[in-house]
Motif scaffolding. Structure first.
Motif, PDB file in Angstrom:
ATOM      1  N   SER A  27       0.832  -1.202   0.000  1.00  0.00           N
ATOM      2  CA  SER A  27       0.000   0.000   0.000  1.00  0.00           C
ATOM      3  C   SER A  27       0.865   1.249   0.000  1.00  0.00           C
ATOM      4  O   SER A  27       0.586   2.218  -0.705  1.00  0.00           O
ATOM      5  N   CYS A  78      -4.177   1.398 -11.541  1.00  0.00           N
ATOM      6  CA  CYS A  78      -4.160   0.438 -10.432  1.00  0.00           C
ATOM      7  C   CYS A  78      -5.531   0.442  -9.766  1.00  0.00           C
ATOM      8  O   CYS A  78      -5.995   1.490  -9.306  1.00  0.00           O
ATOM      9  N   THR A  80      -7.516  -1.149  -6.610  1.00  0.00           N
ATOM     10  CA  THR A  80      -7.244  -1.799  -5.329  1.00  0.00           C
ATOM     11  C   THR A  80      -8.547  -2.212  -4.656  1.00  0.00           C
ATOM     12  O   THR A  80      -9.493  -1.421  -4.579  1.00  0.00           O
ATOM     13  N   SER A 154      -4.282  -5.648  -5.337  1.00  0.00           N
ATOM     14  CA  SER A 154      -4.390  -4.643  -6.393  1.00  0.00           C
ATOM     15  C   SER A 154      -4.112  -5.286  -7.740  1.00  0.00           C
ATOM     16  O   SER A 154      -3.422  -6.309  -7.827  1.00  0.00           O
TER      17      SER A 154
END
Length: 200
Positions: A27, A78, A80, A154
């Motif tokens: 993260s 991306c 997530t 992700s």
């Protein structure tokens, strides 16, 4: 030799700690990138889904197998999943070209390369994408993406925007989520293109 319950718990703790640290570092790495747009959704239907859209690379010439020249830019996104459920991500780009209001004579087409994007490629030329190989095989084909994103995971992927000519100014683009529907916006031109839905 069988481990006692206490011994098993002690053995499990380092592994659990490693998983937590790995997720935290992942993260932190995502958060440390520079993105054009970042969205974290809070409505009940899409709560705890995040989308990060990159700045572009490219702006150079691609020449197809017939000698025709195009201008390309490459982005990556991306998505997530911070929910407790698996998410199904589906995107479909048709081969039809479109124009944006600010440059009506410029015709764009969008593509979804299958090649996997990773954070390690972020600093590479064209984000590490073998663009010519991909477009030589797919320039006249629609492209799609269908994948499952596990909880606390992700998924990173490329988008290629190809145009018949350049535009005045920068090209900015990225995905946005409205309830479960995905839209791709390129210089304020919005295209419905997919969905993100919980699988269970």
């Amino acid at each position: 030799m069988h481990l006692t319950l206490n011994a098993r718990l002690k053995t499990d703790r380092p592994m659990k700690l490693l998983i937590v640290i790995t997720l935290f570092l992942s993260s932190f790495t995502i958060m440390g990138q520079k993105f054009h747009t970042k969205f974290k959704y809070a409505k009940s239907i899409n709560r705890n889904i995040s989308i990060h859209n990159s700045y572009p690379k490219g702006g150079q010439i691609y020449t197809d197998l017939n000698g025709k020249e195009y201008v390309y830019v490459i982005f990556w996104t991306c998505v997530t999943n911070e929910t407790a459920s698996e998410l199904e991500l589906s995107i479909d780009f048709q081969i039809d070209s479109f124009a944006i209001t600010s440059s009506p004579d410029t015709k764009f087409q969008l593509y979804l390369p299958k090649e996997k994007m990773t954070l390690e490629k972020e600093s590479l030329f064209n984000f590490g994408l073998n663009l010519k190989s991909f477009l030589d095989k797919n320039i006249d084909k629609p492209t799609e993406l269908l994948t499952t994103i596990s909880p606390n995971d992700s998924y990173l992927f490329y988008v290629v925007a190809l145009s018949n000519q350049g535009i005045n100014g920068a090209v900015r683009a990225g995905f946005e989520l409205q309830k479960q529907d995905l839209f791709y916006k390129i210089n304020k031109h919005k295209i419905g293109c997919g969905r993100i839905v919980a699988k269970n």
